[in-house]
Design an enzyme around this catalytic site. Sequence first.
Site, mmCIF file in Angstrom:
data_model
loop_
_atom_site.group_PDB
_atom_site.id
_atom_site.type_symbol
_atom_site.label_atom_id
_atom_site.label_comp_id
_atom_site.label_asym_id
_atom_site.label_seq_id
_atom_site.Cartn_x
_atom_site.Cartn_y
_atom_site.Cartn_z
ATOM 1 N N THR A 22 0.866 -1.196 0.000
ATOM 2 C CA THR A 22 0.000 0.000 0.000
ATOM 3 C C THR A 22 0.897 1.239 0.000
ATOM 4 O OG1 THR A 22 -0.242 -0.182 2.404
ATOM 5 C CG2 THR A 22 -2.007 -1.076 1.055
ATOM 6 N N LYS A 37 4.600 -6.917 3.082
ATOM 7 C CA LYS A 37 4.291 -5.498 2.897
ATOM 8 C C LYS A 37 4.163 -4.861 4.278
ATOM 9 C CE LYS A 37 0.973 -3.522 3.127
ATOM 10 N NZ LYS A 37 -0.070 -2.755 3.886
ATOM 11 N N THR A 77 -0.947 -2.152 7.186
ATOM 12 C CA THR A 77 -0.029 -2.762 8.133
ATOM 13 C C THR A 77 0.663 -3.972 7.565
ATOM 14 O OG1 THR A 77 -1.936 -3.856 8.976
ATOM 15 C CG2 THR A 77 -1.232 -1.874 10.117
ATOM 16 N N GLU A 129 8.346 4.124 8.431
ATOM 17 C CA GLU A 129 7.996 5.484 8.008
ATOM 18 C C GLU A 129 9.036 6.486 8.475
ATOM 19 O OE1 GLU A 129 3.239 4.944 7.614
ATOM 20 O OE2 GLU A 129 4.038 5.698 9.501
ATOM 21 N N ASN A 146 2.653 11.136 8.777
ATOM 22 C CA ASN A 146 1.466 10.860 9.589
ATOM 23 C C ASN A 146 0.672 12.075 10.018
ATOM 24 O OD1 ASN A 146 1.281 7.930 9.975
ATOM 25 N ND2 ASN A 146 3.377 8.184 10.698
ATOM 26 N N SER A 180 -4.908 11.676 5.582
ATOM 27 C CA SER A 180 -4.958 10.332 5.000
ATOM 28 C C SER A 180 -6.379 9.993 4.586
ATOM 29 C CB SER A 180 -4.438 9.319 6.010
ATOM 30 O OG SER A 180 -5.102 9.469 7.236
#
Lengths: 408, 408
Positions: B156, B182, B193, B280, B403, B408
Amino acid sequence: MDLEPSPLAQPFPDMPQIDGIMLRVARAGYKNWDRADLTFIELAEGTALAGVFTRNVCCSTEVEMGREQVVLGRARALVVNAGNSNAFTGHRGREAVEQIMAQVAAHLDCNPSDVLVSSTGVIGVPLPKDKARDGVAAALTADEVSWEEAALSIGTTDTFAKGATASAMIGDTRVTLNGIIKGSGMIAPDMATMLGYIFTDAAVDPAFLQQCLTAANRRSFSCITVDSDTSTSDTVLAFATGKAGNPLLSSFDDAGADAFMAALDDVCRQLAHLVVRDGEGAQKFITVSVQGAVDDDSARRIGLAVAKSPLVKTAIAGGDANWGRVVMAVGKAGEPADRDKLGIAFAGHWAARDGLPLPDYDEAPVARHLEGREVDLTVDIGIGEGRATVWTCDLTHGYISINADYRS
Amino acid sequence: MDLEPSPLAQPFPDMPQIDGIMLRVARAGYKNWDRADLTFIELAEGTALAGVFTRNVCCSTEVEMGREQVVLGRARALVVNAGNSNAFTGHRGREAVEQIMAQVAAHLDCNPSDVLVSSTGVIGVPLPKDKARDGVAAALTADEVSWEEAALSIGTTDTFAKGATASAMIGDTRVTLNGIIKGSGMIAPDMATMLGYIFTDAAVDPAFLQQCLTAANRRSFSCITVDSDTSTSDTVLAFATGKAGNPLLSSFDDAGADAFMAALDDVCRQLAHLVVRDGEGAQKFITVSVQGAVDDDSARRIGLAVAKSPLVKTAIAGGDANWGRVVMAVGKAGEPADRDKLGIAFAGHWAARDGLPLPDYDEAPVARHLEGREVDLTVDIGIGEGRATVWTCDLTHGYISINADYRS
């Protein structure tokens, strides 16, 4: 590092004098700065003592000794060193604390165990004994200072002075409670962590004072988090001089005990909120209310899981009502919960109920709410009567800048 | 959001075909993007299945159903949806999963319970049944694709495709293990996740495969963290087609079982590291080795407390060998430890031993080490023989940007 005052800062309140408490400060020079960094607070004879301390296994000498002193329940003085935590310094750190205790005890003609010592700041460097000796000597004979000056003197990387006051009637006697605190939650550069002190002229039995402080702590300091890192020095002490002359409080059956407890709750909650308002990089003050958990303790643990979640805190920093991240945080708390009974609301607007997004949920008023400085988040677990409220701040670029961009 | 590849990215390895495994992808269009987002993997008849899942209480329907399917130990197909996690969607989410299972089962003439389904992406939106139906129909008859294409299709917000391969000799039969994964650790925008899949042509009894996967998971996926947020969808599945024709492995007494376990450990560790490398905002890959704990589990929990600490992660991001923060993190783990026996080293250089900073500690080589992409931190608890290694990444402005700065 000189930081701008937090956008969530609050003005220092008017705090009355408290009979039996004298505040003095001095410049020990623990760091290369132009400010008072040693605080000496003299307490009347017979002052009752209570305390709660960090549960960090690698705690400082000051915390270890404080735990023993609290058992005795009496105090004549408090010395707070700012700029050096004296943590992880072995026997040399312990010698420095014992030197301070002996020096103050000789001056006041009391037992060394009646002298409480706290230190925060850099870790792994023994508190320099010469600077401590000269600083204490200067403080012992210095002029008295205000509550605000004392609050500034105990601070390290704090961006504003933090104090709170309340009063209560015990019979026909009005008693006062003042508190000062330093820290940015559990965490700040160089392990400069949370130290809080509450002073009252009320006459309170030490064991009962401990019972009250433990209860107040559970509803205040134990309900805040900035970033989940528990320090090695966290300490909250309560001192009761008894000078108000009220009948001694020794249990909740005594007249006025409930009023005293409520005032202590009030001061502790105010102080805890101020720490969150000075959280590193904080731009928003977040209140997380949990209801419907199996019990209050479970509700508090769920609230803290939400309040500690980097995903939730960054979402709020970005003004994003990302309630999916709240679902995740509730689920990871490890507490009893039922996904299909969960509800989540921002400022009273329910985004999800009974485990499902609400079809008529309007994000517009929630988005406006998230633009402000104060954010309210409610989580309904839906399986019991347990409730708790916890407080935190958002996670921002300011947090990274303070902790990564500058060498500490 | 299109993100630059992580600076810690690694090239996709050469991965051999595995007999009994066919990879196909399709464009279901779960999001408004120009890429394959539905992966269909057909498994030979008799394929053994094992799995480990998130312990998040608010887990997705896919996780709930997967737990039941793993008990049966058999699989014929895996479908992975990217862009919608189908979590917190109640009965409508469950209907979508059951539709996919039935559609694939009709095509393969197998039981619906032989069809595993995983989904990651946005939370709270039921997986659209029409898009799933058309996507599955297209995938069932699509051309086969490479492992790299399948790895890209399950991703993703991943910034690079992640795969790993290993082999083992079972008697005189060489078996192959391939894995794709992933995720950015436990956490990514929109709850996208970690999903990991391991495929082998080895013949392995399902119960023994589960035993091996549980053990490998404990030493790999359970030893990584990006930011401590445990997702609602985390899943690792292992499939063994048996096509290599080795004598069936059913216990560690069987010849070749140790070699198979070692190869599975290898693949799982590689995949786990790749997730951290795509953490991230990650700029550094951090290995935390804990020794001297009371036992291995305690060592792992201490390592994770260090690896989860925002203070430790920001210090390393800033190139600061701030071992005081490591002391704090060890102490907050709540595991047996003795402050006065603790030792801390960066890249083999001891900063502290036996609870004291070393007087001849030279920070220069450590500072050079911290400038690199790979950081090694060793913690010696000094009270036992327990050991563990955990992996994490640093905490940077990139994390906040991903974030908080983007909705999002």
